[in-house]
Design a protein around this motif. Structure first.
Motif, short mmCIF file in Angstrom:
data_model
loop_
_atom_site.label_atom_id
_atom_site.label_comp_id
_atom_site.label_asym_id
_atom_site.label_seq_id
_atom_site.Cartn_x
_atom_site.Cartn_y
_atom_site.Cartn_z
N LEU A 142 0.75 -1.15 0.11
CA LEU A 142 -0.05 -0.04 0.09
C LEU A 142 0.73 1.38 -0.03
O LEU A 142 1.84 1.62 0.89
CB LEU A 142 -0.56 -0.08 1.42
N THR A 143 0.55 2.05 -0.80
CA THR A 143 0.99 3.58 -0.72
C THR A 143 0.50 4.43 0.25
O THR A 143 -0.78 4.08 0.61
CB THR A 143 1.15 4.18 -2.14
N LEU A 144 1.02 5.63 0.58
CA LEU A 144 0.45 6.51 1.68
C LEU A 144 -0.73 7.09 0.97
O LEU A 144 -1.90 7.12 1.56
CB LEU A 144 1.31 7.38 1.75
N ALA A 145 -0.62 7.38 -0.57
CA ALA A 145 -1.84 7.93 -1.26
C ALA A 145 -3.02 6.82 -1.11
O ALA A 145 -4.11 7.26 -0.96
CB ALA A 145 -1.44 8.42 -2.62
N ASP A 146 -2.63 5.78 -1.19
CA ASP A 146 -3.83 4.56 -1.26
C ASP A 146 -4.39 4.78 0.19
O ASP A 146 -5.69 4.68 0.19
CB ASP A 146 -3.15 3.17 -1.39
N ARG A 148 -4.40 7.02 2.40
CA ARG A 148 -5.07 8.26 2.62
C ARG A 148 -6.48 8.49 1.96
O ARG A 148 -7.47 9.17 2.65
CB ARG A 148 -4.15 9.26 2.15
N ALA A 149 -6.65 7.79 0.81
CA ALA A 149 -8.13 7.72 0.20
C ALA A 149 -8.91 7.21 0.87
O ALA A 149 -10.41 7.45 0.62
CB ALA A 149 -7.77 6.98 -1.16
N VAL A 150 -8.78 6.08 1.64
CA VAL A 150 -9.94 5.08 2.33
C VAL A 150 -10.15 5.98 3.50
O VAL A 150 -9.98 5.63 4.95
CB VAL A 150 -9.33 3.88 2.70
N THR A 151 -11.12 7.24 3.64
CA THR A 151 -11.18 8.15 4.84
C THR A 151 -12.24 7.56 5.60
O THR A 151 -12.19 7.72 6.92
CB THR A 151 -11.61 9.37 4.41
N ALA A 152 -12.89 6.31 5.22
CA ALA A 152 -14.06 5.81 6.23
C ALA A 152 -13.32 4.76 7.05
O ALA A 152 -13.95 4.66 8.01
CB ALA A 152 -15.04 4.87 5.10
#
Ligand SMILES: [Zn+2]
Ligand SMILES: [Zn+2]
Length: 307
Positions: A142-146, A148-152
């Motif tokens: 997983l990247t940090l951007a990956d 970060r996107a799952v805010t739930a």
């Protein structure tokens, strides 16, 4: 003085594994035997979380028949939809799903154009009542951007025992610390991700503080962050003062405190049951967390404490 609610709330700690597979997806043992083994090992609860994909007929396994005196189960699944930056399919842990949670459009372990994103699927699980965690970040690549996107998501797996045993990629702390530094109020869970095809069970668990071990009470405490994670050591209390921290535990050989950026410090000793540390090293770090390690190298992890 600040005491995390995991230690100040009423109730006692209940030991559970939140990530487990059975023959209803790619695990080796049938659901009844998985539940029997966790109960026999002394666990108070288990979430069976088979892979929620079409090739396994979107299982949310009914574990209610395997509840017994002193042992409960929480319905759940490992959800899959959407591609990570590396082109592979997302893995998201959802504990506390309704039995009729609507399938995603995820026929197998390959991302499919047009299917829900990981964030959409995670948000749908949260709306349905689940406690949701980003599974095995290091194994996933997983990247940090990956992430970060799952805010739930409520949590990140800080330790995944199956990934430790099977590929030496158990870690979630690196990405979790970066998200904390961005201000995300995530908690951290240790899990087995047991499939029972290697020694991937009874290695990482959560200790959840709740007045009773009903699925409802356990889920509420998980969502409220009233738990810690462990491979062995017991974390009994944390007292955070302006300038120092005190931690009560079973006998440990090190207490490590981590904060934002490079802020981290350890105290070492022999059979420490109350550990104390001066916090001048931590400056204005808005969060701190505690890792304990016993003489055998087994760890326990607190949730982040915001101050
Ligand atoms: Zn997975
Ligand atoms: Zn899994």
């Amino acid at each position: 003085m600040l005491r995390p609610t995991a230690f100040s709330a009423a109730g006692r700690f209940w030991r559970g594994n939140l990530h487990t597979h059975s023959t209803r997806s790619d695990g080796v043992l049938p659901p009844a035997e998985v539940c029997r083994r966790y109960r026999a090992e002394g666990y108070d609860f288990l979430a069976l979380t088979d892979h929620f994909v079409g090739c396994y007929d979107y299982p949310i396994v009914d574990t209610l028949p395997f509840r017994a005196e002193g042992f409960t189960t929480i319905l759940g699944a490992e959800l899959h939809s959407g591609a990570m930056a590396n082109g592979e399919l997302w893995h998201i842990l959802a504990v506390g799903l309704p039995a009729d949670f609507a399938p995603s459009d995820s026929p197998d372990f390959h991302p499919k154009p047009g299917q829900e994103t990981a964030q959409e699927l995670a948000a749908r699980a949260v709306a349905a009542g689940a406690f949701v965690a980003i599974a095995h970040p290091q194994w996933s690549g997983l990247t940090l951007a990956d992430a970060r996107a799952v805010t739930a998501a409520h949590a990140v797996e800080i330790y995944n025992h199956g990934c430790a045993m099977g590929c030496d990629r158990p870690d979630g702390a690196a990405i979790a610390d970066l998200l904390l530094t961005e201000g995300r109020r995530l908690t951290m869970i240790a899990t087995d991700d047991a499939h029972f095809h290697e020694p991937d069970h009874f290695g990482g668990w959560v200790m959840v503080k709740a007045p009773e071990s009903t699925p409802e009470a356990l889920l509420a405490a998980l969502k409220a962050g009233e738990f810690y994670s462990s491979q062995g050591p017991e974390l009994r209390d944390i007292r955070l003062h302006d300038d120092r921290i005190e931690v009560d535990s079973s006998a440990v050989a090190a207490m490590i405190v981590q904060g934002q950026g490079t802020a981290a410090r350890a105290v070492h000793g022999s059979s420490m049951t109350t550990s104390e540390m001066d916090l001048s090293r931590f400056g204005t770090s808005p969060w701190l967390r505690v890792t304990l390690m016993d003489a055998a190298g087994k760890k326990a992890w607190s949730n982040p404490i915001w101050r």
